[in-house]
Motif scaffolding. Structure first.
Motif, PDB file in Angstrom:
ATOM      1  N   ARG A 187      14.218   3.251  -9.297  1.00 35.09           N
ATOM      2  CA  ARG A 187      12.788   2.941  -9.442  1.00 35.09           C
ATOM      3  C   ARG A 187      12.046   3.233  -8.142  1.00 35.09           C
ATOM      4  NH1 ARG A 187       9.710   0.039 -13.043  1.00 35.09           N
ATOM      5  NH2 ARG A 187      11.554  -0.624 -14.214  1.00 35.09           N
ATOM      6  N   TYR A 188      12.689   2.988  -7.014  1.00 41.38           N
ATOM      7  CA  TYR A 188      12.069   3.253  -5.710  1.00 41.38           C
ATOM      8  C   TYR A 188      12.934   4.269  -4.967  1.00 41.38           C
ATOM      9  CZ  TYR A 188       9.886  -1.129  -7.077  1.00 41.38           C
ATOM     10  OH  TYR A 188       9.228  -2.114  -7.771  1.00 41.38           O
ATOM     11  N   ALA A 189      12.822   5.528  -5.386  1.00 40.02           N
ATOM     12  CA  ALA A 189      13.697   6.559  -4.839  1.00 40.02           C
ATOM     13  C   ALA A 189      13.251   7.050  -3.475  1.00 40.02           C
ATOM     14  CB  ALA A 189      13.776   7.742  -5.809  1.00 40.02           C
ATOM     15  N   GLU A 190      11.951   7.288  -3.302  1.00 42.25           N
ATOM     16  CA  GLU A 190      11.489   7.878  -2.048  1.00 42.25           C
ATOM     17  C   GLU A 190      10.023   7.535  -1.829  1.00 42.25           C
ATOM     18  OE1 GLU A 190      11.590  12.203   0.272  1.00 42.25           O
ATOM     19  OE2 GLU A 190      12.217  12.041  -1.821  1.00 42.25           O
ATOM     20  N   ALA A 236       0.805  -1.224   0.000  1.00 39.79           N
ATOM     21  CA  ALA A 236       0.000   0.000   0.000  1.00 39.79           C
ATOM     22  C   ALA A 236       0.838   1.274   0.000  1.00 39.79           C
ATOM     23  CB  ALA A 236      -0.931   0.005   1.216  1.00 39.79           C
ATOM     24  N   VAL A 237       2.152   1.155   0.169  1.00 35.59           N
ATOM     25  CA  VAL A 237       3.009   2.346   0.254  1.00 35.59           C
ATOM     26  C   VAL A 237       3.524   2.707  -1.140  1.00 35.59           C
ATOM     27  CG1 VAL A 237       5.105   3.329   1.238  1.00 35.59           C
ATOM     28  CG2 VAL A 237       3.673   1.807   2.616  1.00 35.59           C
ATOM     29  N   PRO A 238       3.147   3.875  -1.655  1.00 33.79           N
ATOM     30  CA  PRO A 238       3.626   4.285  -2.981  1.00 33.79           C
ATOM     31  C   PRO A 238       5.036   4.868  -2.913  1.00 33.79           C
ATOM     32  CG  PRO A 238       2.171   5.967  -2.093  1.00 33.79           C
ATOM     33  CD  PRO A 238       2.210   4.850  -1.072  1.00 33.79           C
ATOM     34  N   TYR A 239       5.767   4.674  -4.003  1.00 37.56           N
ATOM     35  CA  TYR A 239       7.125   5.215  -4.116  1.00 37.56           C
ATOM     36  C   TYR A 239       7.230   6.103  -5.360  1.00 37.56           C
ATOM     37  CZ  TYR A 239      10.056   2.962  -0.577  1.00 37.56           C
ATOM     38  OH  TYR A 239      10.664   2.602   0.595  1.00 37.56           O
ATOM     39  N   ASP A 240       8.027   7.149  -5.237  1.00 37.89           N
ATOM     40  CA  ASP A 240       8.364   7.982  -6.382  1.00 37.89           C
ATOM     41  C   ASP A 240       9.676   7.498  -6.984  1.00 37.89           C
ATOM     42  OD1 ASP A 240       6.169   9.678  -6.148  1.00 37.89           O
ATOM     43  OD2 ASP A 240       7.226  11.015  -4.760  1.00 37.89           O
ATOM     44  N   ALA A 296      16.109  14.236 -11.697  1.00 32.15           N
ATOM     45  CA  ALA A 296      14.824  14.642 -12.264  1.00 32.15           C
ATOM     46  C   ALA A 296      13.730  14.624 -11.206  1.00 32.15           C
ATOM     47  CB  ALA A 296      14.452  13.717 -13.414  1.00 32.15           C
ATOM     48  N   SER A 297      12.653  15.317 -11.502  1.00 28.98           N
ATOM     49  CA  SER A 297      11.493  15.310 -10.615  1.00 28.98           C
ATOM     50  C   SER A 297      10.830  13.944 -10.638  1.00 28.98           C
ATOM     51  CB  SER A 297      10.488  16.362 -11.052  1.00 28.98           C
ATOM     52  OG  SER A 297       9.887  15.994 -12.292  1.00 28.98           O
ATOM     53  N   ALA A 298      10.023  13.675  -9.615  1.00 27.91           N
ATOM     54  CA  ALA A 298       9.283  12.412  -9.564  1.00 27.91           C
ATOM     55  C   ALA A 298       8.333  12.298 -10.751  1.00 27.91           C
ATOM     56  CB  ALA A 298       8.519  12.321  -8.251  1.00 27.91           C
ATOM     57  N   ALA A 299       7.673  13.412 -11.104  1.00 25.83           N
ATOM     58  CA  ALA A 299       6.713  13.376 -12.213  1.00 25.83           C
ATOM     59  C   ALA A 299       7.414  13.079 -13.530  1.00 25.83           C
ATOM     60  CB  ALA A 299       5.959  14.697 -12.285  1.00 25.83           C
ATOM     61  N   TRP A 300       8.544  13.774 -13.780  1.00 24.70           N
ATOM     62  CA  TRP A 300       9.274  13.526 -15.018  1.00 24.70           C
ATOM     63  C   TRP A 300       9.822  12.105 -15.045  1.00 24.70           C
ATOM     64  CZ3 TRP A 300      13.905  12.049 -17.027  1.00 24.70           C
ATOM     65  CH2 TRP A 300      14.178  12.394 -18.354  1.00 24.70           C
TER      66      TRP A 300
END
Length: 315
Positions: free
Chosen positions: A269-272, A170-174, A223-227
């Motif tokens: 892939r799992y930065a934060e 359930a924990v999302p990652y940026d 880079a940003s999480a979105a990019w």
């Protein structure tokens, strides 16, 4: 003395290593399994030939390593900024001479078995856990600590503890694309750190001005999480070129950038974790789970989570 003699920890990031140190101090025989070639996780340092880049976490919150074997490795980092960027101020603590120095200090005296990809855990008839790789079983352990990013923890725990696996799932990652670029001459930029929340390029850091680093025009571009999410499956070469282009248009806008001597990229892939759980660690029978996705995130949170997992097992 603890009620158990052996422990296996999956993941040699700072959470797993901090847990290992506390268990070892209590008299437990600990082995840490790491799928990569060495410890550190997202505090690792990348070597490209003779060049070194801190390509993951860029700095630590002050005091993040207090109370650990790595506390003596840090120095304050005071970046140089001019123009419309923020005034010069201490940014945080940086391990010396590389970010990975903290992990090496935390790993001192701990048995770390690298390049070992542990398969999903299976329950044993006596209530313990079966650890194995694709090549066969690993030595048994009285306790097992899973100290990896939440999506990877969910896979490891799916058979042995569905409730723990569900919590991790359930924990999302940026994600984060990171480019590493070097030139064979000085650029003479008026800044050595640029952070611009919301832009495609959110962080750029010259490596040489960081405490204890070797000279040379080397930069880490993040880079940003979105990019990063939008370009998650891009080839590393494509991501690196795109981030260099953004660097040229922002941080180095007034400079005619020469061709770099080195340009490469790494995908975290799992930065934060974007929504960490409030619990500092999770436990179920002989299992404990730790990581930066428990109790607050970042390096300080990961270390605190690892130590909390050790304390929970020892209590």
């Amino acid at each position: 003395m603890p009620e158990f003699e052996t422990a296996a920890i999956i993941g040699a990031g700072v959470a797993g290593l901090a847990c290992a140190q506390d268990l070892r101090a209590a008299g437990v025989d600990v082995v840490v399994y790491e799928k990569s070639r060495g410890p550190g996780g997202r505090t690792a340092t990348r070597r490209e030939g003779s060049l070194r880049f801190d390509h993951g976490a860029q700095h630590l919150d002050p005091g993040a390593l207090d109370g650990t074997r790595a506390a003596a490795t840090v120095a304050a980092w005071r970046p140089r900024r001019t123009g419309d960027l923020r005034a010069t101020a201490p940014l945080g603590d940086v391990p010396v001479p590389t970010m990975s120095a903290a992990a090496r200090a935390l790993a001192d005296g701990v048995t770390v078995t690298a390049r070992t990809l542990v398969q999903p855990l299976r329950a044993l008839a006596d209530g313990g856990a079966l650890l194995a790789t694709a090549d066969g079983p690993l030595p048994p352990a009285d306790r097992v600590v899973v100290a990896v990013p939440a999506p990877q923890a969910a896979v490891l725990l799916q058979h042995i503890s569905p409730p723990l696996a569900a919590a991790a799932f359930a924990v999302p990652y940026d994600p984060c694309w990171t480019a590493m670029v070097a030139w064979d001459r000085a650029l003479n930029l008026p800044v050595d750190v640029h952070d611009a929340p919301g832009d495609d390029l959110v962080w750029a850091a010259a490596q040489a001005p960081r405490p204890g680093r070797e000279p040379g025009e080397r930069w880490v571009l993040q880079a940003s999480a979105a990019w990063s999410a939008e370009h998650l499956e891009d080839a590393p070469e494509s991501a690196a070129l795109a981030l260099l282009d953004r660097f040229a248009g922002t941080v180095a806008a007034a400079v005619d950038l020469p061709q770099p001597a080195l340009l490469t990229a790494h995908r975290w892939r799992y930065a934060e974790p974007s929504a960490p759980l409030p619990e500092r660690c999770l436990t179920a029978g002989p299992l404990a789970v730790a990581g930066d996705w428990l109790g607050g995130g970042r390096v300080a949170g990961a270390i605190a989570s690892g130590r909390a997992a050790a304390a929970a097992l020892l209590s």
